[in-house]
Design an enzyme around this catalytic site. Structure first.
Site, mmCIF file in Angstrom:
data_model
loop_
_atom_site.group_PDB
_atom_site.id
_atom_site.type_symbol
_atom_site.label_atom_id
_atom_site.label_comp_id
_atom_site.label_asym_id
_atom_site.label_seq_id
_atom_site.Cartn_x
_atom_site.Cartn_y
_atom_site.Cartn_z
ATOM 1 N N LYS A 128 -1.951 -6.621 -8.969
ATOM 2 C CA LYS A 128 -2.812 -6.441 -7.794
ATOM 3 C C LYS A 128 -2.279 -7.361 -6.691
ATOM 4 O O LYS A 128 -2.492 -8.564 -6.716
ATOM 5 C CB LYS A 128 -4.261 -6.773 -8.118
ATOM 6 C CG LYS A 128 -5.221 -6.406 -6.980
ATOM 7 C CD LYS A 128 -6.678 -6.534 -7.393
ATOM 8 C CE LYS A 128 -7.634 -6.160 -6.269
ATOM 9 N NZ LYS A 128 -7.449 -6.927 -5.035
ATOM 10 N N GLU A 161 0.009 -1.731 -0.302
ATOM 11 C CA GLU A 161 -0.435 -3.053 0.158
ATOM 12 C C GLU A 161 0.639 -3.621 1.076
ATOM 13 O O GLU A 161 1.827 -3.618 0.746
ATOM 14 C CB GLU A 161 -0.642 -3.960 -1.063
ATOM 15 C CG GLU A 161 -1.580 -5.098 -0.837
ATOM 16 C CD GLU A 161 -3.069 -4.680 -0.902
ATOM 17 O OE1 GLU A 161 -3.372 -3.493 -1.116
ATOM 18 O OE2 GLU A 161 -3.914 -5.573 -0.707
ATOM 19 N N LYS A 181 -5.157 1.846 -14.279
ATOM 20 C CA LYS A 181 -5.490 3.189 -13.799
ATOM 21 C C LYS A 181 -5.252 4.179 -14.924
ATOM 22 O O LYS A 181 -4.200 4.114 -15.585
ATOM 23 C CB LYS A 181 -4.604 3.576 -12.605
ATOM 24 C CG LYS A 181 -4.770 2.656 -11.407
ATOM 25 C CD LYS A 181 -3.751 2.950 -10.321
ATOM 26 C CE LYS A 181 -3.915 1.943 -9.206
ATOM 27 N NZ LYS A 181 -2.927 2.111 -8.127
HETATM 28 C C1 LIG Z 1 -5.816 4.197 -5.287
HETATM 29 C C2 LIG Z 1 -6.802 3.146 -5.742
HETATM 30 C C3 LIG Z 1 -8.146 3.372 -5.045
HETATM 31 C C4 LIG Z 1 -7.011 3.230 -7.228
HETATM 32 C C5 LIG Z 1 -6.249 1.780 -5.418
HETATM 33 N N1 LIG Z 1 -6.855 1.062 -4.480
HETATM 34 C C6 LIG Z 1 -6.384 -0.178 -4.170
HETATM 35 N N2 LIG Z 1 -7.094 -0.864 -3.206
HETATM 36 C C7 LIG Z 1 -8.424 -0.311 -2.901
HETATM 37 C C8 LIG Z 1 -9.367 -1.347 -2.519
HETATM 38 N N3 LIG Z 1 -8.896 -2.185 -1.485
HETATM 39 C C9 LIG Z 1 -9.818 -2.830 -0.694
HETATM 40 N N4 LIG Z 1 -9.358 -3.613 0.308
HETATM 41 C C10 LIG Z 1 -10.263 -4.245 1.083
HETATM 42 C C11 LIG Z 1 -11.637 -4.109 0.856
HETATM 43 C C12 LIG Z 1 -12.051 -3.295 -0.201
HETATM 44 N N5 LIG Z 1 -11.145 -2.659 -0.977
HETATM 45 C C13 LIG Z 1 -7.514 -2.576 -1.474
HETATM 46 C C14 LIG Z 1 -6.560 -1.697 -2.191
HETATM 47 C C15 LIG Z 1 -5.237 -0.705 -4.848
HETATM 48 C C16 LIG Z 1 -4.666 -1.949 -4.605
HETATM 49 C C17 LIG Z 1 -3.548 -2.361 -5.338
HETATM 50 C C18 LIG Z 1 -2.946 -3.689 -5.053
HETATM 51 N N6 LIG Z 1 -3.576 -4.522 -4.228
HETATM 52 O O1 LIG Z 1 -1.860 -3.988 -5.572
HETATM 53 C C19 LIG Z 1 -3.004 -1.481 -6.328
HETATM 54 N N7 LIG Z 1 -1.913 -1.836 -7.058
HETATM 55 N N8 LIG Z 1 -3.573 -0.276 -6.545
HETATM 56 C C20 LIG Z 1 -4.651 0.121 -5.837
HETATM 57 N N9 LIG Z 1 -5.157 1.356 -6.104
#
Ligand SMILES: CC(C)(C)c1nc(N2CCN(c3ncccn3)CC2)c2cc(C(N)=O)c(N)nc2n1
Length: 327
Positions: free
Chosen positions: A115, A170, A286
């Site tokens: 993440k 990201e 996931k």
């Molecule tokens: C496609 C999904 C929804 C499953 C998804 N959503 C992500 N995020 C959502 C929430 N996010 C967010 N940001 C600000 C406020 C609330 N939510 C920030 C990214 C992911 C973030 C990362 C990462 N950081 O490395 C990752 N490897 N996979 C992600 N996969």
């Protein structure tokens, strides 16, 4: 002055200044003369320059240096950028796994990813050409940062195939670039950023793309919004395909058939965290099969088929041990 005294004075100044700001900007009823605010603000800046390790994200100094969101054009995300469910213990991951097994009727494979601690970014391509870059915003409406993302070196402007695609990932600032930027800002008597995530956000959300271009931002792409356009059946295949298309995808990922593999991965990266050249704040699980993801669907804000496991906050970084990483 010793650090302890500085810390006390800084938290006092932050409290006062944030209270003044709130009164001034939200209640439109200034509590003090501007001259008093400015004098205290200068005091805060001087202390923060002397003790950059005491800068906190809620300091009034962290609000300047990037464009207020209102100045950037707005973008509506056709497919909302959902949030992620967070858990903080392995036991909760096991509960998540049980829920999925019960819903699906059998054990499933997970794609396990780091993440990355940055800010979410959406990239839209038409006929293989980058046409729009935007921030997540509130998940439905973000900010248009197209000109700025064109300056980020590992974002392909043109794909090797004329695809209509939206990818998300990201945007982050590597730790070394963050240290260099804050040194420069300190030399120029400017405010310093509290952490690489704030620095990335402040650098990406600029009206002037030339400023973004100097900030050495990077990305890790982690999802395709419309995977049917690239004929893949799993998250791991999607990440492979995105790598082939020229996207920068984080290599520290694997497919796990059970949670034991995940447990080892968590232990490994909690160890290696402060040696990685970029910030991470946990791992993401996931359901690997995209059809199962669709079947499991989403709740209003969060997909049912993924979960983020958050590490405990990192202790204040003193030195950055860099080791060569294939990034
Ligand atoms: C496609 C999904 C929804 C499953 C998804 N959503 C992500 N995020 C959502 C929430 N996010 C967010 N940001 C600000 C406020 C609330 N939510 C920030 C990214 C992911 C973030 C990362 C990462 N950081 O490395 C990752 N490897 N996979 C992600 N996969």
């Amino acid at each position: 002055m010793d650090q302890q005294t500085a810390q006390t004075q800084l938290s006092q100044l932050r409290l006062e200044l944030n209270r003044y700001r709130k009164a001034y900007y939200t209640e439109d009823a200034p509590l003090v003369e501007d001259s008093v605010y400015d004098q205290k603000y200068q005091q805060l800046l001087q202390l923060e320059q002397q003790f950059p390790e005491l800068v906190t994200p809620d300091s009034p100094s962290q609000l300047v240096g990037d464009v207020p969101a209102s100045n950037l054009a707005k973008v509506t995300h056709e497919i909302p950028m959902l949030s992620m469910g967070d858990v903080f213990s392995f036991a909760e991951l096991q509960e998540f796994n049980e829920r999925i097994k019960n819903a699906v009727g059998h054990p499933v494979d997970y794609n396990v990813e780091l993440k990355i601690d940055g800010l979410a970014l959406s990239l839209v391509y038409q006929q293989g050409q980058l046409v729009q870059g935007s921030t997540r915003g509130d998940g439905s409406i973000g900010e248009d940062v197209t000109n700025n993302v064109r300056t980020i070196k590992n974002i392909p402007q043109t794909l090797p195939e004329p695809l209509d695609l939206e990818v998300r990932g990201e945007c982050f600032m590597p730790k070394a670039a963050f240290a260099k930027l804050n040194n420069q800002r300190e030399q120029n008597g400017e405010t310093v950023f509290a952490n690489p995530r704030n620095a990335a956000a402040g650098s990406l959300r600029q009206l002037n793309a030339q400023i973004t271009a100097q900030r050495q931002l990077s990305t890790f792409i982690y999802t395709v919004v419309n995977p049917q356009n690239i004929a893949v059946a799993t998250q791991s295949q999607a990440l492979e395909k995105m790598t082939q298309l020229g996207y920068h995808v984080n290599p520290e990922r694997f497919v796990s058939h059970d949670l034991q593999g995940v447990k080892a991965y968590i232990a490994k990266y909690q160890q290696l965290r402060d040696q990685l050249p970029y910030g991470i704040d946990g791992i993401v699980l996931k359901v690997n099969d995209l059809t199962l993801q669709q079947q499991l669907g989403n709740t209003v804000k969060v997909p049912r088929w993924e979960i983020a496991y958050k590490f405990p906050p990192e202790e204040a970084q003193t030195t950055i041990h860099q080791i060569e990483w294939t990034v």
